[in-house]
Design an enzyme around this catalytic site. Structure first.
Site, PDB file in Angstrom:
ATOM      1  N   ASP A  38       0.835  -1.204   0.000  1.00  0.00           N
ATOM      2  CA  ASP A  38       0.000   0.000   0.000  1.00  0.00           C
ATOM      3  C   ASP A  38       0.873   1.259   0.000  1.00  0.00           C
ATOM      4  O   ASP A  38       1.988   1.253   0.533  1.00  0.00           O
ATOM      5  CB  ASP A  38      -0.891  -0.031   1.257  1.00  0.00           C
ATOM      6  CG  ASP A  38      -2.074   0.906   1.149  1.00  0.00           C
ATOM      7  OD1 ASP A  38      -2.288   1.495   0.067  1.00  0.00           O
ATOM      8  OD2 ASP A  38      -2.792   1.062   2.157  1.00  0.00           O
ATOM      9  N   ASN A  86     -10.691  -3.056  -6.132  1.00  0.00           N
ATOM     10  CA  ASN A  86      -9.909  -2.101  -6.938  1.00  0.00           C
ATOM     11  C   ASN A  86     -10.564  -1.771  -8.282  1.00  0.00           C
ATOM     12  O   ASN A  86     -10.186  -0.804  -8.943  1.00  0.00           O
ATOM     13  CB  ASN A  86      -8.474  -2.592  -7.167  1.00  0.00           C
ATOM     14  CG  ASN A  86      -7.600  -2.517  -5.938  1.00  0.00           C
ATOM     15  OD1 ASN A  86      -6.677  -3.309  -5.770  1.00  0.00           O
ATOM     16  ND2 ASN A  86      -7.877  -1.564  -5.058  1.00  0.00           N
TER      17      ASN A  86
END
Ligand code: FPP
Length: 264
Positions: A38, A86
Site C-alpha cells: 500500500d 480495486n
C-alpha cells in the site's frame, strides 16, 4: 594486553545488511509471508506525479522484495496486487495496473527462472484482460517445474468472494453426498480455498501506515503475526523487510496455547 581486554569486552553488533541476514537465517524464518503493498498513490502524490507512477515504482519494489525474500529462504511470498474492490478505481488506473504483470514478467521472468522462483496466482482470472491472463499464464508455465520460493500474486482477489466460493463448493459436495455434514472440518474449508496447497501465512506485512486487512486472506491469517510499517510501498527496501523479520523472530507464537514453562 589492552587489545586483549578490549576484544573480550566487545560484543559484535551486526552492522551490515549481510551480517544481519546471516544472523536472521539462523533463526526461525516465516515460511509464508503475505504483503499488502500500500502507498503507491501517496508516494506519487508526494512527488507531484500521477498515481500510476507510484504503481510503476511499486513494481520495482515487487522485484526487490521477491529477490530478498528468496535470499532469506522464505518459501511463499503472497503479494496483494489487485483486489476485487480495486475495480472501483478510474479506468485509466485499472488499465495501468492490469499492464503491470505483463511488464514485470516480460522484464524479470528470466531472473525469476534463474532464481528457481515459481509464479502462481490466487484470485479470479475471469474478469482480467486477456493480456494480463496470458502474461501470468506464461510465467506460471515457464516456472512450473521450479521448486524454490513461490511468488503468489493475488490478482482480482477478495477474501469474502473466496470464502463464498468455498462454501458453494462444500455445499455442492454435501448435496452430492461426497462428504457428510459431520465430516465438515476446518481442514475441509482450508482445502476449498484458493490457497489449499499452501501453508497459512506466518507473517502479514502492510505498508503505508494503514492498519487494516482490506479483505485479504481473512481465513488464512487467523494465526499470522501482523506487522504494519509507515513506509510507502515504493520506498520499502531490504532493511525495512529485515527489521520486520527480526521483530517477528522475537515474538512468541503460541497459537492460543501457553509457553512451555507456563503449562503446569
Ligand atoms: C495500493 O496502493 C496498491 C495497489 C492497489 C496496487 C499494488 C500494485 C503494485 C505494487 C504493483 C504490482 C506489480 C505487479 C508485478 C503485479 P494505493 O494505490 O491504494 O496507494 P494509496 O493508498 O497511497 O493511494
Amino acid at each position: 594486553m589492552f587489545d586483549k581486554l578490549l576484544r573480550k569486552k566487545t560484543t559484535a553488533v551486526p552492522s551490515t545488511l549481510q551480517e544481519r541476514v546471516t544472523i536472521a537465517k539462523e533463526k526461525p524464518m516465516p515460511t509464508h509471508v503475505a504483503i499488502i503493498m500500500d502507498g503507491n498513490g501517496r508516494w506519487a502524490k508526494q512527488r507531484k506525479l500521477p498515481r500510476i507512477a507510484g504503481h510503476h515504482e511499486g513494481m520495482k519494489t515487487v522485484r526487490k522484495t521477491t529477490l530478498f525474500a528468496n535470499d532469506l529462504g522464505i518459501r511463499v511470498l503472497t503479494l496483494y496486487a489487485f483486489s476485487t474492490e480495486n475495480w472501483k478505481r478510474p479506468k485509466r488506473e485499472i488499465d495501468f495496473l492490469m499492464k503491470l504483470p505483463g511488464e514485470f514478467l516480460s522484464t524479470y521472468l528470466p531472473e525469476l527462472v534463474e532464481n528457481n522462483v515459481k509464479v502462481e496466482m490466487i484470485g479470479s482470472s475471469e474478469l482480467l484482460p486477456a493480456h494480463t491472463k496470458e502474461a501470468i499464464q506464461k510465467a506460471m508455465e515457464a516456472t512450473a517445474d521450479n521448486d524454490g520460493m513461490i511468488l503468489n500474486f493475488a490478482m482480482n482477489y477478495g477474501s469474502r468472494f473466496e470464502i463464498a466460493e468455498a462454501v458453494k463448493n462444500l455445499a455442492h459436495q454435501l448435496s452430492e453426498n461426497l462428504i457428510q455434514l459431520d465430516e465438515l472440518t476446518e481442514e475441509n474449508v482450508s482445502s476449498a480455498m484458493m490457497t489449499a496447497h499452501l501453508p497459512d501465512p506466518d507473517l502479514l506485512i502492510r505498508t503505508s501506515g494503514e492498519v487494516r486487512l482490506s479483505n485479504f486472506m481473512l481465513w488464512q491469517l487467523a494465526y499470522a503475526e501482523l506487522a504494519f510499517t509507515d513506509v510507502l510501498w515504493p520506498d520499502f527496501n531490504e532493511a525495512n523487510m529485515l527489521d520486520i523479520i527480526e521483530d517477528y523472530q522475537k515474538r512468541s507464537r503460541r497459537f492460543g496455547s501457553l509457553e512451555g514453562d507456563e503449562i503446569k
